[in-house]
Design a protein around this motif. Structure first.
Motif, PDB file in Angstrom:
ATOM      1  N   ARG A   1      -4.495  -3.945  -9.192  1.00 23.25           N
ATOM      2  CA  ARG A   1      -4.181  -3.280 -10.461  1.00 23.25           C
ATOM      3  C   ARG A   1      -4.846  -3.956 -11.676  1.00 23.25           C
ATOM      4  O   ARG A   1      -5.430  -3.307 -12.539  1.00 23.25           O
ATOM      5  CB  ARG A   1      -2.661  -3.313 -10.626  1.00 23.25           C
ATOM      6  CG  ARG A   1      -2.199  -2.665 -11.840  1.00 23.25           C
ATOM      7  CD  ARG A   1      -0.737  -2.981 -12.130  1.00 23.25           C
ATOM      8  NE  ARG A   1      -0.366  -2.163 -13.247  1.00 23.25           N
ATOM      9  CZ  ARG A   1       0.248  -1.005 -13.152  1.00 23.25           C
ATOM     10  NH1 ARG A   1       0.644  -0.567 -12.007  1.00 23.25           N
ATOM     11  NH2 ARG A   1       0.483  -0.281 -14.207  1.00 23.25           N
ATOM     12  N   GLU A   2      -4.761  -5.295 -11.739  1.00 27.72           N
ATOM     13  CA  GLU A   2      -5.262  -6.012 -12.923  1.00 27.72           C
ATOM     14  C   GLU A   2      -6.783  -5.956 -13.039  1.00 27.72           C
ATOM     15  O   GLU A   2      -7.349  -6.271 -14.081  1.00 27.72           O
ATOM     16  CB  GLU A   2      -4.824  -7.480 -12.912  1.00 27.72           C
ATOM     17  CG  GLU A   2      -3.425  -7.714 -13.458  1.00 27.72           C
ATOM     18  CD  GLU A   2      -2.359  -7.278 -12.466  1.00 27.72           C
ATOM     19  OE1 GLU A   2      -2.640  -7.406 -11.253  1.00 27.72           O
ATOM     20  OE2 GLU A   2      -1.290  -6.777 -12.879  1.00 27.72           O
TER      21      GLU A   2
ATOM     22  N   ASP B   1      -3.040   1.304  -4.036  1.00 31.61           N
ATOM     23  CA  ASP B   1      -1.939   0.447  -4.486  1.00 31.61           C
ATOM     24  C   ASP B   1      -0.703   1.321  -4.752  1.00 31.61           C
ATOM     25  O   ASP B   1      -0.759   2.283  -5.536  1.00 31.61           O
ATOM     26  CB  ASP B   1      -2.350  -0.280  -5.773  1.00 31.61           C
ATOM     27  CG  ASP B   1      -1.274  -1.247  -6.244  1.00 31.61           C
ATOM     28  OD1 ASP B   1      -1.306  -2.416  -5.813  1.00 31.61           O
ATOM     29  OD2 ASP B   1      -0.395  -0.819  -7.030  1.00 31.61           O
ATOM     30  N   ALA B   2       0.414   0.984  -4.106  1.00 32.39           N
ATOM     31  CA  ALA B   2       1.616   1.824  -4.230  1.00 32.39           C
ATOM     32  C   ALA B   2       2.161   1.814  -5.655  1.00 32.39           C
ATOM     33  O   ALA B   2       2.587   2.853  -6.170  1.00 32.39           O
ATOM     34  CB  ALA B   2       2.683   1.346  -3.246  1.00 32.39           C
ATOM     35  N   GLY B   3       2.146   0.649  -6.319  1.00 30.69           N
ATOM     36  CA  GLY B   3       2.677   0.564  -7.683  1.00 30.69           C
ATOM     37  C   GLY B   3       1.933   1.501  -8.618  1.00 30.69           C
ATOM     38  O   GLY B   3       2.537   2.227  -9.416  1.00 30.69           O
ATOM     39  N   VAL B   4       0.605   1.508  -8.508  1.00 31.73           N
ATOM     40  CA  VAL B   4      -0.212   2.370  -9.363  1.00 31.73           C
ATOM     41  C   VAL B   4       0.038   3.840  -9.015  1.00 31.73           C
ATOM     42  O   VAL B   4       0.192   4.692  -9.894  1.00 31.73           O
ATOM     43  CB  VAL B   4      -1.708   2.010  -9.200  1.00 31.73           C
ATOM     44  CG1 VAL B   4      -2.593   3.060  -9.855  1.00 31.73           C
ATOM     45  CG2 VAL B   4      -1.984   0.640  -9.800  1.00 31.73           C
ATOM     46  N   ALA B   5       0.111   4.146  -7.715  1.00 30.35           N
ATOM     47  CA  ALA B   5       0.316   5.541  -7.296  1.00 30.35           C
ATOM     48  C   ALA B   5       1.661   6.066  -7.801  1.00 30.35           C
ATOM     49  O   ALA B   5       1.749   7.171  -8.353  1.00 30.35           O
ATOM     50  CB  ALA B   5       0.243   5.648  -5.772  1.00 30.35           C
ATOM     51  N   VAL B   6       2.701   5.271  -7.655  1.00 29.69           N
ATOM     52  CA  VAL B   6       4.036   5.723  -8.076  1.00 29.69           C
ATOM     53  C   VAL B   6       4.087   5.883  -9.596  1.00 29.69           C
ATOM     54  O   VAL B   6       4.630   6.865 -10.116  1.00 29.69           O
ATOM     55  CB  VAL B   6       5.119   4.731  -7.573  1.00 29.69           C
ATOM     56  CG1 VAL B   6       6.471   5.027  -8.202  1.00 29.69           C
ATOM     57  CG2 VAL B   6       5.209   4.794  -6.051  1.00 29.69           C
ATOM     58  N   GLU B   7       3.464   4.924 -10.296  1.00 28.43           N
ATOM     59  CA  GLU B   7       3.450   5.035 -11.760  1.00 28.43           C
ATOM     60  C   GLU B   7       2.695   6.293 -12.184  1.00 28.43           C
ATOM     61  O   GLU B   7       3.094   7.002 -13.107  1.00 28.43           O
ATOM     62  CB  GLU B   7       2.796   3.791 -12.370  1.00 28.43           C
ATOM     63  CG  GLU B   7       3.193   3.606 -13.813  1.00 28.43           C
ATOM     64  CD  GLU B   7       2.574   2.362 -14.425  1.00 28.43           C
ATOM     65  OE1 GLU B   7       2.365   2.376 -15.634  1.00 28.43           O
ATOM     66  OE2 GLU B   7       2.289   1.397 -13.682  1.00 28.43           O
ATOM     67  N   ALA B   8       1.606   6.584 -11.492  1.00 32.27           N
ATOM     68  CA  ALA B   8       0.821   7.787 -11.827  1.00 32.27           C
ATOM     69  C   ALA B   8       1.649   9.045 -11.581  1.00 32.27           C
ATOM     70  O   ALA B   8       1.589  10.008 -12.354  1.00 32.27           O
ATOM     71  CB  ALA B   8      -0.457   7.824 -11.003  1.00 32.27           C
ATOM     72  N   LEU B   9       2.448   9.050 -10.509  1.00 33.82           N
ATOM     73  CA  LEU B   9       3.280  10.214 -10.218  1.00 33.82           C
ATOM     74  C   LEU B   9       4.384  10.393 -11.264  1.00 33.82           C
ATOM     75  O   LEU B   9       4.787  11.512 -11.565  1.00 33.82           O
ATOM     76  CB  LEU B   9       3.913  10.070  -8.830  1.00 33.82           C
ATOM     77  CG  LEU B   9       2.967  10.347  -7.668  1.00 33.82           C
ATOM     78  CD1 LEU B   9       3.569   9.881  -6.352  1.00 33.82           C
ATOM     79  CD2 LEU B   9       2.633  11.826  -7.594  1.00 33.82           C
TER      80      LEU B   9
ATOM     81  N   ASP C   1       0.847  -1.190   0.000  1.00 36.93           N
ATOM     82  CA  ASP C   1       0.000   0.000   0.000  1.00 36.93           C
ATOM     83  C   ASP C   1       0.892   1.252   0.000  1.00 36.93           C
ATOM     84  O   ASP C   1       2.064   1.200   0.363  1.00 36.93           O
ATOM     85  CB  ASP C   1      -0.990  -0.008   1.168  1.00 36.93           C
ATOM     86  CG  ASP C   1      -0.324   0.264   2.492  1.00 36.93           C
ATOM     87  OD1 ASP C   1      -0.013   1.431   2.765  1.00 36.93           O
ATOM     88  OD2 ASP C   1      -0.090  -0.701   3.254  1.00 36.93           O
ATOM     89  N   PHE C   2       0.292   2.376  -0.415  1.00 45.47           N
ATOM     90  CA  PHE C   2       1.071   3.589  -0.670  1.00 45.47           C
ATOM     91  C   PHE C   2       1.692   4.134   0.618  1.00 45.47           C
ATOM     92  O   PHE C   2       2.835   4.608   0.620  1.00 45.47           O
ATOM     93  CB  PHE C   2       0.153   4.625  -1.324  1.00 45.47           C
ATOM     94  CG  PHE C   2       0.862   5.771  -1.979  1.00 45.47           C
ATOM     95  CD1 PHE C   2       2.092   5.616  -2.597  1.00 45.47           C
ATOM     96  CD2 PHE C   2       0.277   7.030  -2.005  1.00 45.47           C
ATOM     97  CE1 PHE C   2       2.738   6.683  -3.210  1.00 45.47           C
ATOM     98  CE2 PHE C   2       0.910   8.106  -2.617  1.00 45.47           C
ATOM     99  CZ  PHE C   2       2.146   7.937  -3.213  1.00 45.47           C
ATOM    100  N   GLU C   3       0.973   4.045   1.716  1.00 43.74           N
ATOM    101  CA  GLU C   3       1.517   4.587   2.967  1.00 43.74           C
ATOM    102  C   GLU C   3       2.742   3.779   3.422  1.00 43.74           C
ATOM    103  O   GLU C   3       3.778   4.345   3.801  1.00 43.74           O
ATOM    104  CB  GLU C   3       0.447   4.567   4.072  1.00 43.74           C
ATOM    105  CG  GLU C   3       0.987   5.147   5.365  1.00 43.74           C
ATOM    106  CD  GLU C   3      -0.081   5.327   6.429  1.00 43.74           C
ATOM    107  OE1 GLU C   3      -1.277   5.349   6.092  1.00 43.74           O
ATOM    108  OE2 GLU C   3       0.305   5.439   7.609  1.00 43.74           O
ATOM    109  N   THR C   4       2.639   2.447   3.351  1.00 45.44           N
ATOM    110  CA  THR C   4       3.771   1.593   3.740  1.00 45.44           C
ATOM    111  C   THR C   4       4.984   1.898   2.870  1.00 45.44           C
ATOM    112  O   THR C   4       6.121   2.004   3.353  1.00 45.44           O
ATOM    113  CB  THR C   4       3.368   0.104   3.612  1.00 45.44           C
ATOM    114  OG1 THR C   4       2.214  -0.100   4.410  1.00 45.44           O
ATOM    115  CG2 THR C   4       4.480  -0.825   4.053  1.00 45.44           C
TER     116      THR C   4
END
Ligand SMILES: Cc1cc2nc3c(=O)[nH]c(=O)nc-3n(C[C@H](O)[C@H](O)[C@H](O)COP(=O)(O)OP(=O)(O)OC[C@H]3O[C@@H](n4cnc5c(N)ncnc54)[C@H](O)[C@@H]3O)c2cc1C
Length: 344
Positions: free
Chosen positions: A284-285, A73-81, A39-42
């Motif tokens: 994500r999927e 979802d951290a992967g999605v958030a980072v990719e969006a950034l 998760d994004f916070e972790t």
């Protein structure tokens, strides 16, 4: 936004004058990839964000994404950034989004106020039943119901949707999103200031009156995630009063009083049941699974089907409609080619 010297300034002024301003920005993340399902916070804590910085992420990026950082979802958030495929700036259409819809809808047979209750589909085609009993028949249908409506089962499918589709609908989440809208007799923010970011609730304010020659002064608060839940628990009058209290505190004007106020609540709107889609950790999927056609009969469009990066946007919803139309054209073409090959 209030600076250390107590004055209110534009964002570029703030960047120059406040040494703490860097803490409010999350865009320059180090090249550390999130783990699957993190998760994004972790993730942000793992790369060194402290509580102060996290609070800015929640008020900014995560607030716009619509949920608490732990629910993203951290992967999605980072990719969006990191993604700038739609440019680096936000733009507002001064004439309103209707101008786009009007040109796209021109010449089409669109039935407004027609509530769909049931969708039947089989090898022959699709039959859609409206609440007033009207049936609509077609070879194929594009389902653009909001994710909140799909999740609620207010519209039934017969036969039931395949397990993969139902699972995708269940795995994605819908952001609680509300707006508080106030009309004031005179401008409230200092001249040249269009937006205000607060540590209080609501935290994100702007004036849609900027650039409008109406003589009215409107201030809007956009509220999501836990802050929206907190305000919704107060009911409309309580939420609106809390908003005014925040403005009074931020602007140092205990006398401030709006002429008119209202809350726009997408959470309880039966035709939305939430703001827009959210990708929870590990889901994500699910966007792709939601977008996949069912048996060459049911095609899927709408923001939640636009993929993890373009979800929750107007351009994503538009692109998803183009994608669904292309899928149908391609299915028709294959059909024609198949028929021709059988005949010859
Ligand atoms: C407060 C807020 C601010 C936003 N700000 C931005 C922004 O600045 N930029 C941006 O790009 N995006 C923004 N978005 C997101 C954007 O508005 C959405 O992603 C987009 O409108 C989704 O389009 P859609 O066609 O998928 O769904 P919708 O626009 O929700 O369309 C779905 C339609 O289905 C209808 N419907 C529902 N149930 C039924 C039924 N049973 N029968 C028949 N019809 C039904 C609804 O009435 C609705 O007309 C914002 C969203 C919110 C809530």
């Amino acid at each position: 936004m209030r600076l250390a010297d107590g004055s209110l300034r534009t964002m570029s002024d703030a960047c120059r004058q406040s040494p703490d301003w860097a803490a409010t920005r999350v865009w320059d993340l180090p090249p550390v990839d999130p783990e699957d399902g993190e998760d994004f916070e972790t993730y942000l804590r793992r790369i060194g964000f402290d509580d102060v910085r996290l609070s800015y992420v929640q008020r900014g990026f995560a607030g716009a994404a619509g949920e608490a950082m732990r629910n993203l979802d951290a992967g999605v958030a980072v990719e969006a950034l990191r993604d700038h495929s739609t440019g680096r700036n936000d733009w507002r259409i001064l004439d309103g989004y209707n101008r786009l819809h009007e040109s796209w809808a021109s010449g089409l047979d669109i039935r407004l106020n027609t509530v769909v209750e049931r969708i039947e589909w089989d090898a022959e085609g699709v039959r859609v039943f409206a609440a007033d009993g009207q049936p609509f028949e077609a070879d194929r249908a594009v389902i653009t119901l909001p994710l909140g409506v799909l999740r609620s089962n207010r519209v039934t499918f017969s036969p039931e949707l395949p397990a993969e589709k139902r699972e995708a609908i269940d795995r994605l989440r819908v952001a609680p999103v509300i707006k508080l809208v106030y009309r004031f007799a005179a401008p409230v923010l200092p001249e040249g200031v269009m937006a205000l970011y607060s540590a209080l609730n609501p935290c994100m304010w702007w004036s849609p009156s900027v650039g409008q020659p109406t003589g009215e002064y409107v201030l809007t608060a956009f509220v999501t995630a836990d802050r929206a839940r907190e305000l919704l628990a107060l009911s409309e009058a309580g939420a609106l009063e809390r908003g005014v209290e925040t403005l009074r505190a931020e602007l140092g004007r205990p006398d401030l009083k709006p002429v008119e106020a209202r809350m726009v609540n997408w959470v309880d709107d039966p035709y939305a049941l939430g703001g827009y889609s959210v990708t929870p950790p590990g889901a994500r999927e699910a966007h792709e699974a939601l977008a996949r056609p069912v048996s060459n009969r049911l095609f899927w469009a709408g923001e939640a089907t636009a993929g993890p990066l373009w979800k929750a946007t107007v351009h994503g919803a538009y692109a998803s409609g183009c994608r669904a139309a292309a899928e149908i054209l391609s299915a028709l073409k294959e059909n024609e080619e198949y028929k021709r090959s059988v005949i010859s």
